[in-house]
Motif scaffolding. Structure first.
Motif, PDB file in Angstrom:
ATOM      1  N   THR A   1       0.862  -1.183   0.000  1.00 24.45           N
ATOM      2  CA  THR A   1       0.000   0.000   0.000  1.00 24.45           C
ATOM      3  C   THR A   1       0.891   1.224   0.000  1.00 24.45           C
ATOM      4  OG1 THR A   1      -1.940   1.021   1.023  1.00 24.45           O
ATOM      5  CG2 THR A   1      -0.279   0.146   2.547  1.00 24.45           C
ATOM      6  N   TYR A   2       0.349   2.372   0.352  1.00 26.82           N
ATOM      7  CA  TYR A   2       1.112   3.612   0.329  1.00 26.82           C
ATOM      8  C   TYR A   2       2.297   3.509   1.319  1.00 26.82           C
ATOM      9  CZ  TYR A   2       1.892   8.682   0.397  1.00 26.82           C
ATOM     10  OH  TYR A   2       2.434   9.937   0.304  1.00 26.82           O
ATOM     11  N   GLY A   3       3.496   3.719   0.799  1.00 28.60           N
ATOM     12  CA  GLY A   3       4.703   3.509   1.595  1.00 28.60           C
ATOM     13  C   GLY A   3       4.889   4.480   2.746  1.00 28.60           C
TER      14      GLY A   3
ATOM     15  N   ASN B   1      -6.212   1.153  -4.038  1.00 28.66           N
ATOM     16  CA  ASN B   1      -4.985   0.935  -3.287  1.00 28.66           C
ATOM     17  C   ASN B   1      -3.771   1.488  -4.047  1.00 28.66           C
ATOM     18  OD1 ASN B   1      -3.392   0.101  -1.180  1.00 28.66           O
ATOM     19  ND2 ASN B   1      -3.335  -2.049  -1.797  1.00 28.66           N
ATOM     20  N   ALA B   2      -2.805   1.977  -3.260  1.00 25.83           N
ATOM     21  CA  ALA B   2      -1.589   2.501  -3.872  1.00 25.83           C
ATOM     22  C   ALA B   2      -0.797   1.352  -4.500  1.00 25.83           C
ATOM     23  CB  ALA B   2      -0.740   3.202  -2.830  1.00 25.83           C
ATOM     24  N   HIS B   3      -0.213   1.667  -5.580  1.00 27.26           N
ATOM     25  CA  HIS B   3       0.631   0.804  -6.408  1.00 27.26           C
ATOM     26  C   HIS B   3      -0.163  -0.182  -7.260  1.00 27.26           C
ATOM     27  CE1 HIS B   3       3.391   2.857  -4.010  1.00 27.26           C
ATOM     28  NE2 HIS B   3       3.505   1.997  -3.025  1.00 27.26           N
TER      29      HIS B   3
ATOM     30  N   VAL C   1     -10.103   5.947   5.155  1.00 25.76           N
ATOM     31  CA  VAL C   1     -10.115   5.547   3.751  1.00 25.76           C
ATOM     32  C   VAL C   1      -9.434   6.665   2.953  1.00 25.76           C
ATOM     33  CG1 VAL C   1     -11.528   4.848   1.786  1.00 25.76           C
ATOM     34  CG2 VAL C   1     -12.216   4.196   4.102  1.00 25.76           C
ATOM     35  N   ASP C   2      -8.290   6.319   2.392  1.00 22.17           N
ATOM     36  CA  ASP C   2      -7.449   7.286   1.679  1.00 22.17           C
ATOM     37  C   ASP C   2      -7.836   7.236   0.196  1.00 22.17           C
ATOM     38  OD1 ASP C   2      -5.396   8.585   0.357  1.00 22.17           O
ATOM     39  OD2 ASP C   2      -3.780   7.514   1.362  1.00 22.17           O
ATOM     40  N   GLU C   3      -8.563   8.276  -0.227  1.00 21.76           N
ATOM     41  CA  GLU C   3      -9.119   8.273  -1.592  1.00 21.76           C
ATOM     42  C   GLU C   3      -8.313   9.165  -2.539  1.00 21.76           C
ATOM     43  OE1 GLU C   3     -13.732   7.087  -0.620  1.00 21.76           O
ATOM     44  OE2 GLU C   3     -13.347   9.161  -1.182  1.00 21.76           O
TER      45      GLU C   3
HETATM   46  N1  PMP Z   1      -2.270   8.742  -0.387  1.00 22.38           N
HETATM   47  C1  PMP Z   1      -1.790   8.003  -1.382  1.00 22.38           C
HETATM   48  C2  PMP Z   1      -2.325   6.622  -1.564  1.00 22.38           C
HETATM   49  C3  PMP Z   1      -0.804   8.514  -2.250  1.00 22.38           C
HETATM   50  O1  PMP Z   1      -0.300   7.767  -3.223  1.00 22.38           O
HETATM   51  C4  PMP Z   1      -0.353   9.837  -2.055  1.00 22.38           C
HETATM   52  C5  PMP Z   1       0.649  10.448  -3.005  1.00 22.38           C
HETATM   53  N2  PMP Z   1       1.945  10.130  -2.856  1.00 22.38           N
HETATM   54  C6  PMP Z   1      -0.865  10.556  -0.980  1.00 22.38           C
HETATM   55  C7  PMP Z   1      -1.836   9.997  -0.170  1.00 22.38           C
HETATM   56  C8  PMP Z   1      -0.361  11.923  -0.617  1.00 22.38           C
HETATM   57  O2  PMP Z   1      -0.583  12.873  -1.581  1.00 22.38           O
HETATM   58  P1  PMP Z   1      -0.556  14.418  -1.241  1.00 22.38           P
HETATM   59  O3  PMP Z   1       0.186  14.627   0.061  1.00 22.38           O
HETATM   60  O4  PMP Z   1       0.112  15.030  -2.401  1.00 22.38           O
HETATM   61  O5  PMP Z   1      -1.996  14.814  -1.099  1.00 22.38           O
END
Ligand code: PMP
Length: 360
Positions: free
Chosen positions: A115-117, A159-161, A185-187
């Motif tokens: 997911t998001y690192g 999901n990231a990636h 929930v990170d949208e």
């Molecule tokens: N959440 C996810 C899943 C992301 O990929 C990113 C971008 N790297 C972010 C949050 C953060 O983005 P930002 O701080 O530019 O809003």
């Protein structure tokens, strides 16, 4: 490290943002930025705000918060007001605030292994223990794995990636399965084809929805994000925000955000263009033999059946095309590629074809 460093940070491994090399002009497909410039209203408003920079920015970001809340209320058909919204310096900041506010040694964080690192970094930075739940063999989140998860959950959706999204019903299952824990929930990538969980705020008080202006809204460089939740959750987050940096959003950025909301047709058209380009790239890559996750984000996650992902990344970079490669186990064969303009994607496909021919 200096001899003055607080020893609690001795082992902190910081987040590594996508590279920004300056040695040549690259086709830059490694950080999921928009290929489209900010809307004209955003640029105009930011420039006007620059003329008043002798003054502090509004710590409540009121003008933007009101406009944003009205737009979110319309989308979700809920009576949301500015009391339901916190505005931050990129969505990274509200995510960090969520770790600070709702996690601790007694309350671990829980998120997928892929997911998001930044999630494990936020956890380490704040001394928060965390548990990673493996994605299934097809790199999907299985909601059943998140029942009674025993901590504050962080779910990037899509999901990231991987770019793979859960449906709103699946997010609801996770909310129902964790009634005494907060689900964040990170949208960040929701506007490119996934369902937002915002309407679930009417039914669940354990939900915090996080969005950003960095991707679909073309403001990555302005740093603007926000969280939406019950007034109580937002008040808690604001306690931390006011204890950290009340002027977290600068005046130009706030005005740029208002400008974005004034020209939403532009944003919608840009998202449609990205979706069309994504489908085009997905078809072309499949024809070239690549395996892809089912991404509904502004990037794709691709793997060649025989050619090493790291080698593809290196050869593409040598030829002026930047894509993102992660070395973490289970991801090392993959590359993540941002969907840009049609012209950028045609260059990417041509160069990739050459690289595969050479490495095969
Ligand atoms: N959440 C996810 C899943 C992301 O990929 C990113 C971008 N790297 C972010 C949050 C953060 O983005 P930002 O701080 O530019 O809003």
């Amino acid at each position: 490290m200096s001899r003055f460093l607080n020893s609690k940070y001795n082992n902190l491994a910081p987040y590594v943002p996508g590279e920004q090399p300056q040695d040549q002009q690259y086709v830059k497909l490694n950080t999921n930025e928009s290929p489209f410039p900010p809307s004209r209203a955003a640029v105009y408003r930011a420039a006007r705000a620059a003329e008043r920079l002798q003054l502090y920015s509004d710590p409540d970001c009121r003008a933007l918060a009101e406009k944003l809340a009205a737009r979110l209320a319309e989308d979700s058909e809920l009576p949301l007001t500015e009391g339901n919204v916190i505005i931050t310096n990129g969505s990274d900041e509200v995510l960090n605030f969520a770790f600070m506010t709702f996690c601790g040694s007694e309350k671990p964080a829980v998120f997928p292994d892929i997911t998001y690192g930044f999630y494990p970094v936020f956890a380490d930075m704040n001394g928060v223990p965390y548990r990673e739940i493996p994605l299934d063999d097809e790199l999907r989140i299985r909601p059943a794995d998140y029942m009674c998860a025993g901590g504050t959950l962080f779910i990037a959706n899509p999901n990231a990636h991987t770019g793979v999204a859960l449906s709103r019903d699946e997010i609801e299952e996770i909310l129902r399965g964790n009634p005494d824990d907060l689900v964040v929930v990170d949208e960040a990538y929701v506007d490119f084809g996934a369902e937002s969980s915002l309407p679930l705020l009417g039914k669940y008080d354990n939900l915090l929805v996080v969005q950003t202006f960095s991707k679909s809204r073309s403001l990555a460089g302005a740093r603007l994000g926000f969280g939406v939740a019950s007034e109580e959750i937002i008040r808690d987050l604001n306690t931390i925000r006011f204890s950290t940096n009340p002027y977290n959003v600068n005046a130009m950025t706030m005005e740029a955000g208002i400008g974005v909301l004034e020209e939403e047709d532009y944003i919608r058209r840009n998202c449609e263009a990205i979706i069309v380009n994504r489908r085009y790239v997905q078809e072309q890559l499949k024809a070239m033999g690549f395996e892809l996750t089912d991404s509904v984000a502004n990037f794709i996650f691709m793997k060649h059946p025989t050619v090493d992902g790291g080698r593809i990344y290196e050869e593409m970079k040598k030829r002026g095309v930047l894509i993102r490669h992660f070395t973490k186990e289970r991801m090392a064969q993959y590359n993540r590629v941002t969907i840009g303009s049609r012209e950028q994607m045609d260059i990417f496909l041509t160069v990739l074809g050459e690289v595969i021919e050479e490495l095969k």
